[in-house]
Every structure is written in C-alpha cells, then in structure tokens.
Motif scaffolding. Structure first.
Motif, PDB file in Angstrom:
ATOM      1  N   ASP A 499       0.807  -1.061  -0.128  1.00  0.00           N
ATOM      2  CA  ASP A 499       0.029  -0.235   0.097  1.00  0.00           C
ATOM      3  C   ASP A 499       0.502   1.125   0.168  1.00  0.00           C
ATOM      4  OD1 ASP A 499      -2.256  -1.524   0.631  1.00  0.00           O
ATOM      5  OD2 ASP A 499      -3.155  -1.055   2.505  1.00  0.00           O
ATOM      6  N   ILE A 500       1.965   0.991   0.528  1.00  0.00           N
ATOM      7  CA  ILE A 500       3.103   1.993   0.596  1.00  0.00           C
ATOM      8  C   ILE A 500       3.754   2.660  -0.552  1.00  0.00           C
ATOM      9  CG2 ILE A 500       4.578   3.455   2.583  1.00  0.00           C
ATOM     10  CD1 ILE A 500       3.106   2.206   4.612  1.00  0.00           C
ATOM     11  N   LEU A 501       4.587   3.742  -1.581  1.00  0.00           N
ATOM     12  CA  LEU A 501       5.083   3.482  -2.244  1.00  0.00           C
ATOM     13  C   LEU A 501       5.951   4.450  -2.217  1.00  0.00           C
ATOM     14  CD1 LEU A 501       4.914   3.079  -5.682  1.00  0.00           C
ATOM     15  CD2 LEU A 501       4.708   5.860  -5.421  1.00  0.00           C
ATOM     16  N   GLU A 502       6.348   5.359  -0.822  1.00  0.00           N
ATOM     17  CA  GLU A 502       7.441   6.470  -0.591  1.00  0.00           C
ATOM     18  C   GLU A 502       6.365   6.536   0.673  1.00  0.00           C
ATOM     19  OE1 GLU A 502      10.434   6.709  -0.780  1.00  0.00           O
ATOM     20  OE2 GLU A 502       9.456   6.265  -2.835  1.00  0.00           O
ATOM     21  N   ALA A 503       7.838   6.986   1.432  1.00  0.00           N
ATOM     22  CA  ALA A 503       8.029   7.274   2.573  1.00  0.00           C
ATOM     23  C   ALA A 503       9.225   7.626   2.970  1.00  0.00           C
ATOM     24  CB  ALA A 503       8.009   5.953   4.091  1.00  0.00           C
ATOM     25  N   VAL A 504       8.990   9.118   3.899  1.00  0.00           N
ATOM     26  CA  VAL A 504       9.994  10.115   4.121  1.00  0.00           C
ATOM     27  C   VAL A 504      10.338  10.210   5.825  1.00  0.00           C
ATOM     28  CG1 VAL A 504      11.036  12.256   3.556  1.00  0.00           C
ATOM     29  CG2 VAL A 504       9.999  10.940   1.988  1.00  0.00           C
ATOM     30  N   LEU A 505      11.074  10.099   6.323  1.00  0.00           N
ATOM     31  CA  LEU A 505      10.860   9.953   7.827  1.00  0.00           C
ATOM     32  C   LEU A 505      11.808  11.908   8.549  1.00  0.00           C
ATOM     33  CD1 LEU A 505       9.709   7.638  10.480  1.00  0.00           C
ATOM     34  CD2 LEU A 505      12.993   7.521  11.034  1.00  0.00           C
ATOM     35  N   PHE A 506      11.071  11.991   9.196  1.00  0.00           N
ATOM     36  CA  PHE A 506      12.080  13.058  10.106  1.00  0.00           C
ATOM     37  C   PHE A 506      12.288  13.043  11.181  1.00  0.00           C
ATOM     38  CE2 PHE A 506       9.066  14.564   6.088  1.00  0.00           C
ATOM     39  CZ  PHE A 506      10.108  14.864   5.439  1.00  0.00           C
ATOM     40  N   GLY A 507      13.114  13.893  11.809  1.00  0.00           N
ATOM     41  CA  GLY A 507      13.376  13.582  13.264  1.00  0.00           C
ATOM     42  C   GLY A 507      14.737  14.317  13.488  1.00  0.00           C
ATOM     43  N   ASN A 508      15.581  14.256  12.676  1.00  0.00           N
ATOM     44  CA  ASN A 508      16.708  14.364  12.818  1.00  0.00           C
ATOM     45  C   ASN A 508      16.779  15.903  13.921  1.00  0.00           C
ATOM     46  OD1 ASN A 508      19.962  14.461  13.512  1.00  0.00           O
ATOM     47  ND2 ASN A 508      20.037  15.985  11.047  1.00  0.00           N
ATOM     48  N   GLY A 509      16.943  15.991  15.590  1.00  0.00           N
ATOM     49  CA  GLY A 509      17.923  16.659  16.154  1.00  0.00           C
ATOM     50  C   GLY A 509      16.494  17.077  16.821  1.00  0.00           C
ATOM     51  N   LYS A 510      15.326  16.110  16.609  1.00  0.00           N
ATOM     52  CA  LYS A 510      13.926  16.596  17.384  1.00  0.00           C
ATOM     53  C   LYS A 510      13.559  15.635  18.048  1.00  0.00           C
ATOM     54  CE  LYS A 510      12.326  19.755  14.357  1.00  0.00           C
ATOM     55  NZ  LYS A 510      11.782  20.357  13.968  1.00  0.00           N
ATOM     56  N   ASP A 511      12.588  15.869  18.744  1.00  0.00           N
ATOM     57  CA  ASP A 511      12.652  14.635  20.401  1.00  0.00           C
ATOM     58  C   ASP A 511      12.079  13.287  19.559  1.00  0.00           C
ATOM     59  OD1 ASP A 511      10.354  16.155  19.984  1.00  0.00           O
ATOM     60  OD2 ASP A 511      10.178  15.976  21.698  1.00  0.00           O
ATOM     61  N   ARG A 512      10.720  13.307  18.550  1.00  0.00           N
ATOM     62  CA  ARG A 512      10.556  12.600  17.897  1.00  0.00           C
ATOM     63  C   ARG A 512      10.427  12.210  16.991  1.00  0.00           C
ATOM     64  NH1 ARG A 512       5.279  14.638  18.580  1.00  0.00           N
ATOM     65  NH2 ARG A 512       5.422  16.898  19.304  1.00  0.00           N
ATOM     66  N   CYS A 513       9.845  11.369  16.059  1.00  0.00           N
ATOM     67  CA  CYS A 513       9.723  11.034  14.754  1.00  0.00           C
ATOM     68  C   CYS A 513       9.163  11.193  13.942  1.00  0.00           C
ATOM     69  CB  CYS A 513      10.561   9.465  13.968  1.00  0.00           C
ATOM     70  SG  CYS A 513      11.925   9.943  14.453  1.00  0.00           S
ATOM     71  N   VAL A 514       8.416  12.067  12.694  1.00  0.00           N
ATOM     72  CA  VAL A 514       7.095  12.442  11.900  1.00  0.00           C
ATOM     73  C   VAL A 514       7.703  11.460  10.579  1.00  0.00           C
ATOM     74  CG1 VAL A 514       6.164  13.913  13.316  1.00  0.00           C
ATOM     75  CG2 VAL A 514       8.040  14.608  11.634  1.00  0.00           C
TER      76      VAL A 514
END
Lengths: 656, 272
Positions: A499-514
């Motif tokens: 179902d998922i074609l692409e995912a991008v994770l953010f969270g560098n330097g943050k307290d949690r990931c989105v």
C-alpha cells in the motif's frame, strides 16, 4: 574487412571488443528490437557495419576527438550503437535521462559542452531546441524517428539514417581517419561519462575509462559465469551506470544479445516474449510485478486461488533451500516439483522470468517478503551493492549465499574498508577516473591511494563476511536525546507494505519522529474497488479515512518492529500524514532514479512538518506541481494528521 | 467552375493543393425538417478543414452526406472534379474516404489489432474460399496488410494494447483505435466526427498531435467536426460555420472568429 585493428587483440576498448565479437560471433544476434510487432534482429557483424557507418557519418559531420556527444532516448539499438560509434571516433558518449526536463538537460549539456546531441524523437528534439540558446558549444542534433520533424529547420538537424548514409558514401574518404582514431584508443581512454542523479545538489559527471568498464564487466561476468548465449532485456534508463554495464559493458565482453522493448508500455509483454536469462531490475519492478500477481489472484476462481496459496506456502518453506542447495527432504522435493508444474513454472513464464539464470536487484533495499517470494519460485535473484563511481560493483552475493538483509561479499578485485565513523570505502579496477570539471569533489571523494568514500554507513557481519548497509552516512543523525536517527531503516520497513509507495521520515535533532507517506495507487485503488470505495482522484483516495486507518495500522506494526532494536527505537513514527500528491522527479522531490531528495522535500513541505510537530489535527496546504511538459500548477488540500501508537522500549525490556 | 490547379500556402508554410471535394448547393431534408439548406463549400488537398456550429446545426448530417451515408435531395457532390453519382457508403469508402464516428463504432469483442485490420478490408481482394483456407494469395495479402496496420499502430502508439479486446479499453484509447482503423484504409480524405468529444485536456492534446502528424506525415486531407473551439481554431486551416442548417461563415480561423454572424450564433443575439 582488411583493416588494422591493433586494439582488437588487446580487447581494450569497446570498438575493439565489437570487432572481436563480429569476427568470433559474426552470425549470432547482437541486438533485437521489437518494431511493427516483429522482433528485428541485428547480428554482431551487421552491428559492426551499422556502427561503422554512423562513426564515418559523425566524422563527416565534423566530430573531433575529445568532443562530447550526448545521447538521449529510450533503450534502442541505434542509441547503443551511437555510444560505441562515438567512442570509435574518439569522442565521449554522455547518455542522459530521457525524462529529464529541459532545464535539467540544459545543465548537463552545458556542463559537458556537448557539440553533438543524438536523440530519439521529436519530444527530445523539442527539449534540446528549447534550451539551445544556453548551449554555446552545441552544433548538431541527430534524431532517430523523423515523425513530426518534417517542418523543422534542418540546418543543424540531421536524421540518423541519413548520417549513416553519408558515412557509407564517404567511406573511402574517412575510413583511414576512423581506423587511426580507433587504434589510438587505449585502456585509459574515456569510455563514457555518466551523470549521477544527485540526491543532493547538481549532478556530477563521472568519467569512466575503458579499464573501469571492461575490467568490471569481465569480473562480474566471470563471477556469474555469463556466456555469449545470454539474453537480456534492456529497459532501464540508458543514463544509469547499471544499464551501461549490463547492456554495453557485459554485452560486449561476453558477446550476448541485448533486446530492446517496443515501447515503455509494452515492457512486460516483451519480457515474456524474450524470457531473459540474465535479468536486472530495481526493487520497484519486482514489487510492481508481485502486486500485479496478487491483485490478479484476488480476482481468480476459488480452485486457482487455493492451489496458488497452498503451493506458494510450500515454496516459501523449501523453495529457497532448494535453490541454495541446502538439504531438503525427498517428500518436500516431490511436492515442490508438483508445485513447479502446476504453479511456479506457469507463474514464472507469465512474469517472463522462466529462463532467468541470474537475476539482480539493487539501488534500493528490497522487502524481504518480496525477495523471498521470487527466490522461493526458483528464480536465482540476488542483491548487489554498487554505485556509479565504482562502475557498479562493490559487493555481490555469490550463488548459494543469498540473503535479504545483506548485500553480499566484496566483488572480485574490490577491496573494502570501513572507517571509524562506519562509512564504507572501496578501491577497485572500476574506481572512476574523476568528476568532470570538478577536482574538489574528486579529491573529497577519492583519496590519493584510490580509496573512494561511498557515503553509506555499514558493517561486515562477523560470521558470514557479508556487508550490511545501515543508511546513507549523511542521513544518519542524532535525535534530541542523542539516540541514533536512521531514516532509511524505518522508511524501508514502511515501503515493504504494498500500500505504501514512498515514505519520508523526519526527526533529526528533534525529540520524536514524524513521517510523510505516499500511497501506491495501484494497490490501494484495487483495494478500494473491491471494497466499493468510490474515489475520483489520487488526492481523494489518499485522504480517505479508511485508507488512513490501514496506513495507521501499518505504521503501528512498523513501530513495534522498530522498538525491538534498542539502538533505533527512537525512530518510531509518532505522527504521520498521507501526502496529497506523489513525490515526483518533475517537481524535484526525487531524483530521476526515484530516490527522495530529503532537503528539498523538507523545505517544500515545511508547513506540513510544522503541523506534524505542533500537534494540530489537520493542515491546509497548497503545493506547486510541474506537469510533464514543464507547465506549473498548484494543488491545495486539507490533510488529516494521524497519531500512531508507539511501543515503549522500556516496557519491552521490563517484559523480558 | 472547378479550378484544381490553384491552391494556397498556410501560415505554417504547407502547400495546399487543388479542390478534392466540392459540395454544391446541398439540401438535405428529413420529412419536413430541413437539416441542411443550400450549402456549398469545398475541401482542398492536404488541408485540415473544420465544420463547426452549435448543437443541431447540421454538422454530422453534412459529414454523412460527404461519406455517402445520406443522399441529399438537392445539390451535387464533386469528388476530384467529377460529379459523384449516388453511392452506397462502401463504394465511397473504396474511393479513399474513411471516417470515425461520434459514438465509437468498434467491434467491442475483437482485439485492437483485428479492429484495425478491418480497416484494410477494401484492400483485400482474395476470395472467400482462399481466405477460409488461408492459402496462397490470402496469406500473402494478410502479411502485406498486417505490415501497413503495424505501421499505423506504431504511428498512433498503441502497441501496448495490440492484443487487448476493445471492450476493455478506456474511452480515450477507443477513440484512438477508431482513428487507427480509419488510417489503416490509407484514405485520401479522412472524416473525423467529434474526435475529441468527452476527452480530458491531456487526451485532447494527444489527439490534436496525432491529427496534425497524420496530415503532416501522410499528407492526408482531413475534414473534422469539433465542439472545442480552441482545438478547432488551432488545428484547422479553414473553417465552415453552420447554424440551423445554413452556412453562416467560411474562411480561415481568424476570419471566422471576427465574423459577426458567427459571433451571434455562438453568443446569441436578442430578437426584438
């Protein structure tokens, strides 16, 4: 043909190899292309004549030694010939991505200063003409398909076949020149220049010598025992180093046949008709094929469905072991043989993979389930790790030592070392000469002893000696609490869901990931159809609450599996959003080889990332999009933001 | 009256030849309804000629007169300078006139290839017997015709659906297959009845491209009916405007655009 070919015995350039093949395999097929519904064939000796005619034509048009000749178009024998013809006259072929827009094309053409451009059709001609004012060195444009080009100004525009005709007519005048230029080629002459797709910044021109290409092709061919009897289907972008090595390097070294599809849309049919013995595809192709099989099985009758599932289960159990030559009980072997007759064989034929002896996937991580699926069918699918700067090969998986989570052992003649920070370095005969007109980058990538930094972080497994890749070294970061942030690791886990074609994770330097998620329209669309969910557009489907529910459950499952690794447990996805548009190379969000450009995505969708972190339940946003023809528009949407359940690491540790 | 020698040069530099087809004082009635009233115009070799007009203006009827499907009560049709006698549509087709339909008329259960092959029917001469046995002339004929069909398939970029049954295709592609069938007949004059009806912008662009390419590549004369004014004005060399069965304008797109009668017909005019 009485001509002097001093390089021929040395086999030290593509034209020399061509001559050897024309002599040794003269009457066996070198190229096939389906046109007008029929596979047209050229033998090696015909190929040599065609290439010679073009080379003479190029000299006739005024190509000088050291010129750059850009080549743009889909995989066609004529364009492969153009590469070798360019080399024969002492010029450097520069294949470009055919789906590049005019702007990107302008940059590369300007950077290499191509005097000649050889293109496939009107579409490419238009793009070059659009930017020709910026190209002061550009002189002549040669096109293959004359359709729609009749009315164009033909002062600097030439039809490919006419160039060849002129070459044939002027043979007596130029043949001495051509032979002289060919004889001058050595192992250290430039074979080709390939532009890296550039996940960051502008593309760089990687100069590869004959030594790089031929040594790499030779080593890899020996490694997999390739012969002149192989058939390959060439459908991957010609500008990509992989295609150059498989369809040119190895094809010329071994003398096997390169088959070109009729059009991009007929690739699957052509694959089935050719039945390649040596096959290369990025994970995406295998994923799409598997998705299609599963979708079609959903629509099949009960008997077929049951049979398929029953035997696939058995294949999953023993198929891989049989392929690897591990001990398997006789009963299981017999059951596998029955399954092979009833299910695996027909399925492989349908996929066009019935004759594959060696198959490779590379470029991205492949989902373990997908990988196992193909191997369980008895397809010898393997992984390799490589890059343009290495002329592809850094590590490969030997037969019988194939696993989904490693990329194999160092390829023949390749030395690898891993530095203190975990970055992989290599040194090999395939190590590139330089980045064209960019000594700073060359120096920062390749050190004085010839070691090249890959920019990837990885480690060798203790017992097996196989290399494992963690992530791009520069993408690996730290979370606010100091935990390791490895986005690829999580993204790949997410992308393994159809179902998922692409995912991008953010969270560098943050307290949690989105995370950002792109749904796969084929898979989700089919699911919607079966569940009577009506939708009018990608955007509407992507925003459907039921789709969001499904994605949420995938994210939560991934979170659980990420939490099991104490080192990376900080990378769990706390909140996510399903994007209203697909990330696209035309918008600069991805490279032409479909790798996400993190920085650009981060800037472009800063408002959405902000909303993911500030806790708002939805975000209204407007995004600029670029259409294929370069026009711009914009789409607006209000996106729901979902919270995903996160598994606590501490709880897990306590439970243990 | 007919001067086949004179022609003109279009804005983009194409040489347009003499008159291919001339309609003279055509009147067509259905019972008491006058569908076409005393219309005359000509179509010249190599040009793209459009017939436009509001709904019910009589455009499709006009096309049906050209294709021989309707026989006008009054008036004469000249083809290549000769007065055309009353003909059945298949006889018209043999003269080198092919058409597509407003509502797609393909053989739904047959593959794209077979559908396009039917366009070659008029060029096949072997008898029923040899065709049934597929021996000798029939076999050779099929190979020759298939070659032409494959060139059309290549030209219209429908290789990927060659073996797909037409019923499984989306609307836009069906339209393209219909054009393929018409082209397979290697027509001198191609009639297109609303080739872009019901298409989205991208499909319209593709279709326009193909129409221009057909005209450019094969020199085919094209007469088309179309509602989309933007498309008509871009594509065609000359335009006939009809309203209530009468011709109210005839000329280049620019001339037609500024014609007061045409503006009134399209925008409406108050009758006081």
């Amino acid at each position: 043909m009485a001509q002097t070919q001093s390089g021929a015995e040395g086999k030290q350039s593509l034209p020399a190899l061509l001559h050897r093949n024309a002599t040794r395999f003269g009457s066996s097929p070198a190229y096939r292309e389906k046109e007008f519904g029929i596979w047209q064939t050229w033998t090696w000796s015909q190929t040599e004549k065609e290439i010679e005619a073009l080379a003479l034509g190029l000299i006739n048009l005024g190509v000088n030694e050291g010129d750059f000749i850009a080549i743009i178009g889909r995989n066609r024998p004529y364009l492969y010939w153009a590469m070798v013809a360019a080399q024969s006259v002492g010029a450097v072929p520069v294949p470009l991505y055919q789906d590049a827009n005019a702007e990107e094309m302008a940059y590369v053409l300007q950077h290499c200063g191509a005097r000649f451009v050889i293109v496939s059709d009107q579409e490419q001609v238009d793009k070059v003409i659009e930017v020709q004012d910026q190209l002061h060195q550009f002189e002549h444009l040669i096109y293959l398909d004359p359709r729609g080009l009749r009315k164009y100004d033909h002062h600097t525009l030439h039809q490919y076949s006419h160039v060849q005709d002129q070459g044939r007519a002027a043979r007596d005048e130029w043949i001495t020149d051509l032979n002289a230029r060919r004889d001058k080629l050595t192992y250290d002459s430039t074979c080709v220049m390939l532009y890296t797709s550039g996940t960051t910044g502008k593309p760089k021109g990687v100069v590869l010598s004959n030594r790089n290409v031929i040594e790499s092709a030779k080593n890899a061919s020996d490694f997999d025992k390739l012969t002149d009897k192989e058939d390959i289907l060439s459908y991957l972008p010609m500008a990509w180093v992989g295609d150059f090595i498989f369809s040119v390097g190895q094809a010329y070294w071994c003398g096997f046949c390169v088959n070109c599809p009729e059009s991009a849309d007929t690739m699957m049919t052509d694959l089935r008709e050719i039945g390649p013995t040596y096959f290369f595809a990025p994970p995406r192709v295998f994923e799409t094929q598997l998705t299609n099989v599963m979708i079609r099985m959903e629509d099949a009758g009960a008997l077929k469905k049951n049979m398929f599932h029953k035997y696939m289960e058995h294949a999953k159990k023993v198929g891989g072991d049989i392929l690897d030559g591990n001990p398997v009980s006789t009963a299981d072997r017999m059951k596998y043989a029955i399954g092979n007759t009833l299910v695996y064989g027909p399925l492989k034929d349908t996929l066009g993979l019935g004759r594959v002896r060696v198959g490779y996937t590379a470029g991205e991580a492949i989902g373990p389930e997908i990988f196992e699926f193909y191997r369980s069918l008895g397809i010898n699918l393997k992984q390799l790790y490589g890059q343009t700067e290495a002329t592809v090969f850094i590590t490969v998986q030997p037969d019988g030592e194939v696993r989904a989570d490693t990329v194999g052992v160092p390829a023949p003649d390749v030395e690898i070392k891993i530095d203190d920070s975990g970055e992989i370095h290599y040194r090999s005969p395939g190590t590139f000469v330089e980045y064209y007109k960019n000594p700073e980058s060359t120096a920062s990538t390749k050190d004085a002893e010839g070691w090249v930094a890959t920019g990837d972080a990885g480690f060798f497994e203790e017992n097996s000696g196989h290399l494992r890749i963690i992530d791009r070294a520069k993408d690996v970061g730290k979370m606010a609490d100091g935990a390791m942030f490895a986005p690829k690791y999580v993204e790949n886990k997410l992308k393994f869901y159809p179902d998922i074609l692409e995912a991008v994770l953010f969270g560098n330097g943050k307290d949690r990931c989105v995370a950002f998620i792109n749904i796969d329209l084929t898979a989700v669309g089919n699911w919607a159809e079966r569940n009577n969910i009506a939708y009018a557009s990608y955007q509407e489907l992507a925003g459907h609450p039921k789709v969001l529910d499904t994605i949420q459950s995938h994210v939560e499952t991934v979170n659980k599996s990420v939490a099991e690794d104490p080192m990376l447990s900080g990378c769990q996805v706390h909140r996510f959003v399903v994007l209203h548009k697909e990330l696209d190379a035309d918008d600069g969000e991805m490279t032409r080889t479909r790798k996400v450009r993190r920085r650009i995505v981060e800037d472009k969708f800063a408002d959405i990332i902000g909303a993911l972190y500030d806790g708002s339940p939805e975000i209204s946003t407007t995004t600029e999009v670029t259409y294929e023809d370069g026009r711009k528009g914009s789409i607006s949407a209000t996106l729901d933001i979902r919270d995903a359940a996160v598994s606590s690491v501490a709880a897990k540790l306590a439970a243990e | 009256m007919l001067d086949a020698s004179e022609g003109y040069v279009t804005e983009d530099g194409r040489q347009i030849g003499g008159v291919v087809m001339e309609m003279k004082n055509i009147t067509l009635r259905f019972g008491g309804v006058v569908a076409i009233k005393d219309i005359s115009f000509d179509i010249r070799e190599g040009e793209i000629r459009a017939i436009i007009g509001p709904n019910g203006a009589g455009k499709s009827s006009m096309l049906n007169v050209i294709s021989g499907f309707y026989i006008p009560q009054e008036g004469e049709v000249f083809f290549h300078g000769k007065k055309r006698p009353q003909m059945r549509p298949y006889e018209v087709a043999r003269q080198g006139i092919a058409r597509t339909f407003q509502n797609i008329a393909l053989f739904e259960g047959m593959s794209v290839l077979d559908n396009v092959m039917t366009g070659r029917l008029n060029h096949m001469k072997s008898g029923l017997f040899s065709q049934a046995l597929w021996r000798g002339k029939a076999e050779q004929e099929e190979t020759e015709n298939r070659e032409i069909v494959e060139k059309v398939i290549d030209f219209l970029e429908i290789q990927h659906i060659r073996k797909t049954p037409v019923s499984r295709l989306p609307y836009g592609l069906k339209k393209r297959v219909e054009l393929a069938r018409a082209l397979a007949a290697e027509p001198k004059l191609l009639l297109l009845d609303e080739p872009m009806a019901g298409m989205n912008v991208e499909e319209k662009e593709d279709m326009s491209r193909f129409i221009l390419d057909v005209n450019d590549e094969f020199g085919t004369t094209i007469a088309l009916i179309e509602h989309d004014m933007g498309v008509v004005m871009d594509l065609s060399d000359r335009v006939v405007v009809m309203d209530y069965g009468k011709k109210i304008g005839d000329g280049t797109p620019d001339e037609v655009r500024t014609n007061q009668d045409v503006i009134d017909a399209y925008l409406g005019v108050s009758h006081d």
